[in-house]
Scaffold this active site. Structure first.
Site, short mmCIF file in Angstrom:
data_model
loop_
_atom_site.label_atom_id
_atom_site.label_comp_id
_atom_site.label_asym_id
_atom_site.label_seq_id
_atom_site.Cartn_x
_atom_site.Cartn_y
_atom_site.Cartn_z
N ASP A 1 0.95 38.95 -29.25
CA ASP A 1 1.59 38.34 -28.08
C ASP A 1 3.05 38.79 -28.14
OD1 ASP A 1 2.91 36.74 -26.25
OD2 ASP A 1 2.36 34.83 -27.20
N LYS B 1 11.82 42.11 -22.66
CA LYS B 1 10.58 42.20 -21.88
C LYS B 1 10.86 42.24 -20.38
CE LYS B 1 6.17 39.70 -21.65
NZ LYS B 1 5.41 38.63 -22.33
N GLU C 1 -2.03 37.85 -20.44
CA GLU C 1 -1.79 36.66 -21.27
C GLU C 1 -2.71 35.49 -20.89
OE1 GLU C 1 2.44 36.23 -20.82
OE2 GLU C 1 2.79 38.06 -21.98
N ASP D 1 1.63 28.42 -18.03
CA ASP D 1 2.37 28.99 -19.15
C ASP D 1 3.87 28.76 -18.97
OD1 ASP D 1 3.69 30.57 -21.00
OD2 ASP D 1 2.50 32.36 -20.66
#
Ligand code: ADP
Ligand code: MG
Length: 606
Positions: free
Chosen positions: A8, A69, A168, A190
């Protein structure tokens, strides 16, 4: 079989997982944190990656890179104003592509991301004792081809072959084994450090398709930290209007304290802090209450729920059509977040797997399957350790035994030991031992408002209910008055298969000792009850027994008392039985019978 780990690669934190013999679990060194903050800091001696970089971040901002990211596979056009908000410098490379400048050097986001992957890979190799070449890496569902390609490149720079890039939310659903179901809709909520994503997945034929996503790329746990930090500042400035917090040390101190207050408030109703600013020498102590925290963040939680409504409209689904809700991201540990999600979706979300681990675990399972492994491990389909409550004297009364399949429901009735007790503490434990000191505390609550009654008279029914998601609800009801209270806990939160096995092995090893200890406690309680009975009916004894017999009883009571001091349960039992024999003549009358009944009775008292 060549291992394929799951990674992850998060905006805030990164971690990896694999399938061990006992099932899937994150890869972590004993005693170390399993997560690597996705932060790197350039120093004279090269890159610092992870926790150390995070700590140096505020004091060394120009050379510290976080949230890389967000830059992956993006060009200047797409990033727009965002680049101006970053403390580090962004420069334009060819065709609008970007690089990060640190000192004399320029790096692509892929190269920087590779530093995080290298660190994660190295840590995993150290724990597993083998080299790792392949990985499944997760990306947000909304990542486009360029962003996915950039992620692949980063892996290549880190010396990893990408076996597959997966979404994800899909990884999270796989972690819960939802791919084993036939069909349905899964909502994955999330809430991480800096971003919020809601995804709707449609499952058919064991394949998940992302049907809609929505979210906010600028909302997450960092904002909660900031809200707490601002509240702290305000408090301090009330006392000391001249206090400033603009120097790097003060900023770091405030942020770190804000985050630890926030984290503590996930598990406790208040958090006390003690701030000490090194520059000024000022110190501030105080307490932060969960209510205050909740009101600070409630607007932000509402925003995430608006996104949920939005995504449902986009997917053309009514909320009732969502079959499963899965929670992902460290910030979903916050109880109020969970509560609001549950009331929005009208069903409890899956939370049995730590939300910060769930994506990595799903990726680890996917890697295992791609490597040719089988999915024959079962996720939490049985209750691995007994669940129960504390009873008088520190004994553990099991209500649901270990190895029961879930969902499960069991109840037992208890009573009180003291007259006129108007409240009862229910302390919940799990474990396989006889005394609560050897078990794991899960939670506690108070049952209040019981009308005053004699001891032994209240009937408290304690009900344990474990639902299909592994969530335990414990309720206590006093049957005579109807008073009720309950609590919800996640029994196996943070326990690995390995730890569970160790706990069970321990219980075998101590079985005999534990049994004696428990009997000792129980016989002592019986003795107390018998003594009380004898004192209460002494009038009767004076009328119906000879002076000699009464002396014998008194002498025997003394022997029982002495055995109660000792550690031998069986010896105490022998003395108690002798006392029983001596008081037997009393059985001819009503009160005497009561005493004997006490002797035999063995009902548990809370
Ligand atoms: P990302 O997916 O962005 O990498 P994570 O899922 O690792 O993020 O979540 C990180 C966030 O979760 C941080 O803001 C951290 O403070 C928060 N967090 C972690 N544990 C807790 C907790 N117990 N209570 C509240 N927030 C938490
Ligand atoms: Mg994440």
């Amino acid at each position: 079989m060549e291992r394929i780990i799951g990674i992850d690669l998060g905006t805030t934190n990164s971690l990896c997982a694999t399938v061990f013999e006992d099932g899937p679990e994150v890869i972590e060194a004993a005693g170390a944190s399993s997560t690597t903050p996705s932060v790197m800091s350039w120093t004279d001696s090269g890159w610092l990656v992870g926790q150390e970089a995070r700590e140096s971040g505020i004091t060394n901002p120009e050379n510290t890179i976080f949230s890389i990211k967000r830059l992956m596979g993006r060009d200047l056009n797409e990033l727009g104003d965002y680049v101006n908000q970053l403390p580090y410098q962004i420069v334009e490379a060819q065709r609008q592509l970007i690089k990060v400048r640190i000192g004399e050097n320029e790096y692509t986001p892929q190269e920087l991301s590779a530093e995080i992957l290298k660190k994660v890979k190295m840590q995993a190799e150290a724990v597993l004792g083998e080299t790792i070449q392949k990985a499944v890496i997760t990306v947000p569902a909304y990542f486009d081809d360029a962003q996915r390609q950039a992620t692949r490149d980063a892996a290549r720079f880190a010396g990893l072959e990408v076996a597959r890039i997966i979404n994800e939310p899909t990884a999270a659903a796989i972690a819960y084994g939802l791919d084993e179901k036939k069909e349905g809709h899964v909502a994955v909520y999330d809430l991480g450090g800096g971003t919020f994503d809601i995804s709707i997945l449609k499952l058919s034929g064991k394949i998940f398709k992302v049907v809609a996503t929505h979210g906010n790329t600028q909302l997450g746990g960092d904002d909660f930290d900031k809200a707490v930090a601002d509240a702290l500042k305000e408090r301090i400035q009330k006392i000391n209007p001249d206090a400033t917090f603009d120097d790097p040390e003060s900023k770091l101190l405030l942020k770190q304290n804000a985050e630890s207050i926030k984290t503590e408030l996930s598990f406790s109703p208040e958090s006390s802090y003690s701030l000490e600013f090194p520059k000024t020498g000022l110190t501030f102590d105080g307490v932060f209450k969960v209510d205050e925290f909740e009101s600070l963040i409630s607007q932000m939680i509402e925003q995430t729920l608006e996104s949920c409504s939005h995504v449902l409209r986009e997917a053309k689904l009514a909320v009732e059509q969502i079959d499963e809700v899965v929670l992902v991201g460290g910030s979903t540990v916050i109880p109020i977040v969970r509560k609001k999600i549950e009331s929005f979706f009208g069903k409890p979300p899956h939370v049995a797997i730590d939300p910060y681990k769930v994506v990595a675990i799903g990726a680890g399972i996917q890697g295992h399957l791609l490597a040719g492994g089988r999915r024959d491990f079962l996720l939490l389909d049985v209750i691995p350790l007994a669940l129960g409550i504390e009873t008088l004297g520190g004994t553990f009364s099991k209500i649901i035994t270990g190895n029961t399949t879930i969902p499960a429901e069991e109840s037992e009735t208890f009573t009180t030991n003291v007259d006129n007790q108007t409240s009862i503490d229910v302390n919940i434990f799990q474990g396989e031992r006889e005394l609560i000191k050897d078990c794991r505390a899960l939670g506690q609550f108070k049952l209040r408002g019981i009308p005053p009654m004699k001891s032994g008279y209240p009937l408290v029914e304690v009900l344990f209910c474990v639902d299909a998601n592994g969530i335990l609800t414990v309720s206590a009801t006093e049957k005579r008055s109807g008073q009720k209270a309950e609590i919800e806990v996640i029994p196996f939160h943070g326990l690995t298969q390995f730890e569970i096995e160790r706990i069970i092995e321990d219980s075998y090893e101590h079985a005999l000792d534990d049994f004696n200890q428990r009997q000792l406690i129980e016989f002592r309680q019986t003795a107390e009850r018998v003594f009380r009975g004898i004192e209460q009916s002494w009038d009767v004894a004076e009328n119906s027994l000879s002076g000699n017999e009464r002396t014998e009883i008194r002498k025997q009571m003394e022997s029982v008392r002495q055995s109660m001091q000792g550690q031998d349960a069986q010896a105490l039992k022998v003395q108690l039985d002798l006392l029983g024999d001596l008081t037997r003549p009393l059985a001819d009358n009503a009160i005497g019978r009561k005493i004997l009944a006490e002797l035999q009775e063995n009902e548990s008292v809370i």
